[in-house]
Write a protein that holds these residues in place. Structure first.
Motif, PDB file in Angstrom:
ATOM      1  N   ALA A  37       0.830  -1.212   0.000  1.00 14.71           N
ATOM      2  CA  ALA A  37       0.000   0.000   0.000  1.00 14.71           C
ATOM      3  C   ALA A  37       0.861   1.257   0.000  1.00 14.71           C
ATOM      4  O   ALA A  37       0.614   2.194  -0.770  1.00 14.71           O
ATOM      5  N   GLU A  43      -4.138   0.416  -2.968  1.00 15.49           N
ATOM      6  CA  GLU A  43      -4.621   1.532  -2.164  1.00 15.49           C
ATOM      7  C   GLU A  43      -4.687   1.113  -0.698  1.00 15.49           C
ATOM      8  O   GLU A  43      -4.852  -0.077  -0.378  1.00 15.49           O
ATOM      9  N   THR A  44      -4.584   2.088   0.191  1.00 16.26           N
ATOM     10  CA  THR A  44      -4.606   1.770   1.620  1.00 16.26           C
ATOM     11  C   THR A  44      -5.922   1.098   2.027  1.00 16.26           C
ATOM     12  O   THR A  44      -5.935   0.254   2.924  1.00 16.26           O
TER      13      THR A  44
END
Length: 417
Positions: A37, A43-44
């Motif tokens: 990430a 994506e986080t």
């Protein structure tokens, strides 16, 4: 540094840590997801997206239902009766487990079959006086073998058929995969029973769902638990759109707690949280491999290696091992969806039938034997058995070769180029 390079470095470090195991596997898997990430590969929000899945709900529900068999005393009775048939012989129990899980997984979800059978297999082993870890791993392999027998045996088979339809091909029928699946079932069962099971230790670990004091048989509650388990399996096998598998499992768990077969506290304890963490961590790793373009790079390498006039042996070998390799680090459905258009394109370019190539991709993409994170059911089994990464490699790599051998022998006879 390119996304592919970053992903390969993270995967290599993760595998090295899995083998050495200085930290628990769950810590390594989640740590790798966080690195992916913060290097921009995923994506986080994707780090923990795997925990918001129907698979997690299905596992939790089935663990409660499975544990209810111990709490009502029925597993002890069944285990003792089964041991009278198999004897206190681990090899016999492993063989029976493989055969039954193969049969059930040909028509039911393999995760459903595994969570339903795990309490019974564990009870048999305890009654016979040895640890259940080898037999529970046999349950995993039997469920994977059975998934090759029919089109509904595993979700990736149906995904492969849908991908074929999208590419303008006639999808495989219900029994198109059966000749290959039977070969895998027979050779795989013989391999695991007589060779594979000797390559791994008995860890001595007992799963969370079986960690309860021995209970006297309560006929009423035992009947409720057994009927609930059977009903949930029937719903899973029927694949009703109105009642998905995870909903059926939750309803079953509610029946178990609502009828006081188990207390709510016992139901919570029955859920193997280590297993749940491991399964949830799988999604982010798979997403990272897909997002980075690693799969596309592997596919391009295949095209370059094949050249303009490859032999059918070369086609079979490269397509199989590329798909099989990728599915050890990426979920089987994305692997198949990635390779299917490439395989069909290769067939068109060199003037051969696309159907054997599509079958090879379907089989290799589901051959998730050799790593703990190759599939959710593998992670689930790690939680039940405490087997290490190296144990999966020891027993899984030979099984990949056996599956390849089946493909190599059956394809020219049943589905020639």
């Amino acid at each position: 540094m390119s996304p592919i390079t970053i992903t390969l470095i993270v995967l290599a470090a993760m595998i090295a840590l899995f083998i050495a195991e200085p930290f628990p596997i769950a810590v390594t898997a989640i740590g790798a997801s966080i690195v992916l990430a913060y290097t921009g590969i995923i994506e986080t929000k994707d780090i923990f997206s795997g925990y918001n899945s129907t698979t997690i709900v299905l596992l939790a529900g089935m663990m409660v239902i499975g544990s209810s068999l111990f709490h009502t005393g029925i597993t002890d009775m069944i285990g003792e009766k089964m041991v009278k048939l198999t004897g206190k012989n681990e090899r016999n129990i492993i063989l029976v487990t493989l055969i039954v899980s193969c049969l059930l997984s040909s028509i039911c979800s393999n995760i459903g079959v595994m969570t339903a059978m795990a309490p019974l297999v564990t009870a048999m082993c305890i009654s016979a006086g040895f640890g259940p870890s080898k037999s529970l791993l046999a349950l995993l392999f039997g469920a994977q073998f059975g998934g090759f027998v029919t089109l509904v045996g595993v979700g990736s088979n149906a995904s492969a058929a849908n991908a074929m339809a999208d590419l303008g091909l006639t999808p495989f029928g219900f029994f198109s995969i059966t000749p290959f699946g039977l070969g895998v079932c027979v050779l795989g069962t013989l391999y695991f029973t007589f060779i594979g099971s000797k390559l791994i230790p008995d860890t001595g670990y007992v799963p969370e769902f079986a960690k309860t004091e021995k209970k006297e048989l309560n006929k009423t509650k035992a009947t409720i638990a057994a009927v609930t388990m059977a009903a949930v399996l029937v719903v899973i096998a029927a694949n009703f759109k109105a009642v998905p598998m995870h909903i059926a499992a939750v309803i079953g768990a509610l029946v178990i707690v609502g009828t006081k077969c188990m207390t709510l506290q016992d139901a919570i304890k029955a859920i193997d949280w280590n297993c749940m963490i491991l399964v949830g961590s799988l999604t982010a790793i798979s997403t990272g491999v897909k997002n980075s373009g690693t799969g596309d790079a592997v596919a391009q390498i295949i095209l370059n290696l094949l050249g303009e006039h490859p032999s059918t042996f070369m086609i079979t070998t490269l397509i199989f091992f590329a798909s099989a390799f990728l599915t050890q680090v990426m979920s089987n459905i994305p692997t198949i969806l990635l390779f299917m258009p490439i395989g069909v394109s290769v067939a068109q370019q060199i003037g051969v039938s696309p159907y054997p190539i599509a079958m090879i991709i379907t089989l290799a993409g589901a051959a998730s034997y050799a790593t703990p994170f190759a599939a959710p059911q593998n992670m689930m089994t790690v939680g039940w058995t405490q087997y290490k990464f190296i144990d999966f490699m020891k027993i899984g790599l030979p099984m990949l070769l056996i599956t390849y051998l089946v493909v190599l022998l059956v394809t020219p006879i049943y589905m020639p180029y």
